[in-house]
Design a protein around this motif. Structure first.
Motif, PDB file in Angstrom:
ATOM      1  N   ASN A 322       0.830  -1.197   0.000  1.00 25.58           N
ATOM      2  CA  ASN A 322       0.000   0.000   0.000  1.00 25.58           C
ATOM      3  C   ASN A 322       0.869   1.253   0.000  1.00 25.58           C
ATOM      4  O   ASN A 322       1.904   1.300   0.678  1.00 25.58           O
ATOM      5  N   ALA A 324       0.367   5.652   0.084  1.00 28.79           N
ATOM      6  CA  ALA A 324      -0.551   6.795   0.192  1.00 28.79           C
ATOM      7  C   ALA A 324       0.246   8.078   0.392  1.00 28.79           C
ATOM      8  O   ALA A 324       1.197   8.118   1.173  1.00 28.79           O
ATOM      9  N   GLU A 326      -0.584  12.359   0.908  1.00 30.43           N
ATOM     10  CA  GLU A 326      -1.604  13.386   1.112  1.00 30.43           C
ATOM     11  C   GLU A 326      -0.945  14.751   1.315  1.00 30.43           C
ATOM     12  O   GLU A 326       0.130  14.843   1.915  1.00 30.43           O
ATOM     13  N   ARG A 343      -1.910  13.980  -4.246  1.00 36.01           N
ATOM     14  CA  ARG A 343      -2.686  12.992  -3.494  1.00 36.01           C
ATOM     15  C   ARG A 343      -2.676  11.659  -4.265  1.00 36.01           C
ATOM     16  O   ARG A 343      -3.051  11.620  -5.436  1.00 36.01           O
ATOM     17  N   GLU A 345      -3.410   7.320  -3.858  1.00 35.45           N
ATOM     18  CA  GLU A 345      -3.779   6.080  -3.176  1.00 35.45           C
ATOM     19  C   GLU A 345      -3.470   4.935  -4.134  1.00 35.45           C
ATOM     20  O   GLU A 345      -3.924   4.955  -5.277  1.00 35.45           O
ATOM     21  N   GLN A 347      -2.574   0.474  -4.400  1.00 39.05           N
ATOM     22  CA  GLN A 347      -2.480  -0.833  -3.746  1.00 39.05           C
ATOM     23  C   GLN A 347      -2.187  -1.903  -4.788  1.00 39.05           C
ATOM     24  O   GLN A 347      -2.786  -1.925  -5.870  1.00 39.05           O
ATOM     25  N   VAL A 362      -5.251   1.891  -8.386  1.00 33.69           N
ATOM     26  CA  VAL A 362      -4.923   3.282  -8.052  1.00 33.69           C
ATOM     27  C   VAL A 362      -6.218   4.074  -8.177  1.00 33.69           C
ATOM     28  O   VAL A 362      -6.498   4.674  -9.229  1.00 33.69           O
ATOM     29  N   SER A 364      -7.121   6.793  -6.786  1.00 30.53           N
ATOM     30  CA  SER A 364      -7.003   8.249  -6.753  1.00 30.53           C
ATOM     31  C   SER A 364      -5.567   8.683  -7.013  1.00 30.53           C
ATOM     32  O   SER A 364      -4.639   8.224  -6.343  1.00 30.53           O
ATOM     33  N   ARG A 377      -6.821   7.608 -12.617  1.00 31.30           N
ATOM     34  CA  ARG A 377      -7.153   6.405 -11.854  1.00 31.30           C
ATOM     35  C   ARG A 377      -6.804   5.196 -12.711  1.00 31.30           C
ATOM     36  O   ARG A 377      -6.750   5.277 -13.946  1.00 31.30           O
TER      37      ARG A 377
END
Length: 442
Positions: A322, A324, A326, A343, A345, A347, A362, A364, A377
């Motif tokens: 994972n 991330a 931000e 930003r 995200e 996995q 993905v 985001s 995305r």
């Protein structure tokens, strides 16, 4: 007066003893040199199916006391057959510290420590699966590791590698790893069935490639990694540790075990200890080498992963990773603009070790070049059998604006990049020309 005379006599006796001990330390190794050289050659010829050569052997008692130091200089090991032109090992100096009493008794020499100076190791696996280090002779399907035949017994307390270089090239996996300028030490009692091995590593350049893609490129690695070892079960458990890749600090917990000759069992997880975006960006070679120190970066970063199951020729462990980011921002102080509001995200997951069950998701991805947003995305499934892709990319960018964000010497950019793309469908649909029914491209 009598006291002074007595002290003088004691001083003379002590000085004489020191001279005798130093003389003995200098002369004693010579008595064992021929016998030790014979046993080393016997161990090589009796166990290794390779071309082994070395310049000479030196013995020392002074620098290694209370052990006997055996120094093998300019050691080379060259393979045979498919690896007849490949040097498996080239070691400037191999030093073994051996229990002196075991040498005097003449039974089995107990090796207490091993020191490698400037070793160059080239380990490779061919597409056929044949490994270059598989050089042990086989006698009636039994490998000759009986110390009664070699005359050596491993009783390690410490091993050291100084200024080493290790290359591992596996054609069966498409995996390549290079460890350059390797400094490594390990301390532990290898005579015990259960013990803790405390290792410290400092590697200036680590390169890892998989499928031709460089995931690490000349990254600096520093690791303090204690291992709890169970020699009977061949199980290695990660104790509290610290692994640093450039500026990124990681930690791993769990275990690795080899229950038999074909399987590797594992259950471990890792995570990033420091949640700063700049630490993650330090792994990107282009940034780290040229302009990383001048770059300002802010925002939170998180990374974690797991691997559990059996690794062998037919299976892989399940895994999960994972990532991330931000509130990310990247800016060079000498330039007026920046990348804002980063930003991410992402996995990568696999529930059972089957490659075709791997999912890359993905949901985001957002950033702004100055004030211009770019959104993306991605979803990828069944990469081995029939890849399914669902993706979207939207953004409008004046290429000239990039020169206000990134340092670009002697480079002119112009033009507008305007993208609004959506795509969803399977590869098999493309092969059949079924774009309209299953694919949408805007």
């Amino acid at each position: 007066m009598k006291v002074k005379v007595m002290l003088k006599k004691v001083a003379i006796i002590i000085a004489a003893l020191i001279i005798i001990l130093l003389a003995a330390a200098a002369v004693l190794p010579k008595f064992f040199k021929k016998e030790i050289e014979t046993k080393i050659k016997s161990a090589i010829n009796g166990n290794l199916n390779a071309k082994v050569d070395f310049k000479d052997i030196d013995l020392s008692l002074i620098t290694s006391f209370p052990n006997l130091g055996i120094e093998i200089n300019s050691l080379t090991i060259i393979g045979v057959d498919s690896f007849a032109k490949d040097t498996l090992a080239n070691v400037n100096q191999l030093k073994l510290n051996v229990n002196l009493l075991s040498v005097i008794s003449g039974d089995k020499y107990e090796i207490k420590s091993v020191y490698l100076n400037q070793p160059k190791i080239f380990a490779q696996v061919l597409k056929s699966g044949k490994a270059s280090w598989d050089i042990m002779k086989v006698d009636s399907a039994t490998i000759k590791t009986d110390t009664s035949k070699t005359g050596f017994k491993v009783a390690l307390q410490k091993y050291t590698i100084e200024n080493g270089k290790v290359i591992y090239d596996d054609a069966t996996l498409g995996f390549f790893m290079e460890l350059d300028s390797l400094e490594h030490t390990g301390k532990g009692d290898f005579t015990q069935d259960l013990f803790t091995l405390k290792t410290q590593s400092d590697i200036k350049k680590v390169t890892v490639k998989y499928g031709g893609i460089p995931y690490l490129n000349k990254v600096k690695l520093v690791a303090d990694l204690p291992l709890d070892i169970d020699t009977k079960a061949m199980k290695f458990t990660f104790a509290e540790n610290k692994i640093q890749l450039n500026e990124l600090i990681l930690s791993a917990v769990g275990y690795l075990a080899m229950p038999n000759s074909s399987d590797i069992a594992m259950d471990f997880k890792f995570d990033a200890k420091q949640s700063e975006l700049k630490n993650f960006l330090s792994l990107i070679p282009a940034i780290y080498v040229s302009n990383f120190k001048d770059m300002e970066a802010s925002g939170s970063f998180a990374m974690s992963g797991t691997a559990k199951g059996i690794y062998n020729e037919k299976s892989l462990p399940s895994f999960n990773a994972n990532l991330a980011i931000e509130h990310g921002k990247i800016k060079y102080p000498s330039l007026p603009s920046a990348i804002n509001n980063i930003r991410v995200e992402a996995q990568v997951s696999n529930p059972d070790g089957l490659i075709d069950h791997t999912t890359v998701n993905v949901p985001s991805f957002h950033l702004e070049f100055g004030s211009v947003p770019v959104d993306d995305r991605l979803l990828l499934k069944n990469p081995a059998s029939d890849p399914f892709l669902d993706m979207a990319l939207k953004g409008k960018l004046d290429l000239k604006q990039l020169t206000t964000i990134f340092p670009m010497k002697d480079m002119l950019l112009s033009g507008i990049l305007d993208a609004d793309i959506q795509a969803a469908g399977k590869k098999s649909s493309i092969d059949k020309g079924q774009f309209c029914s299953e694919w949408l491209i805007k």
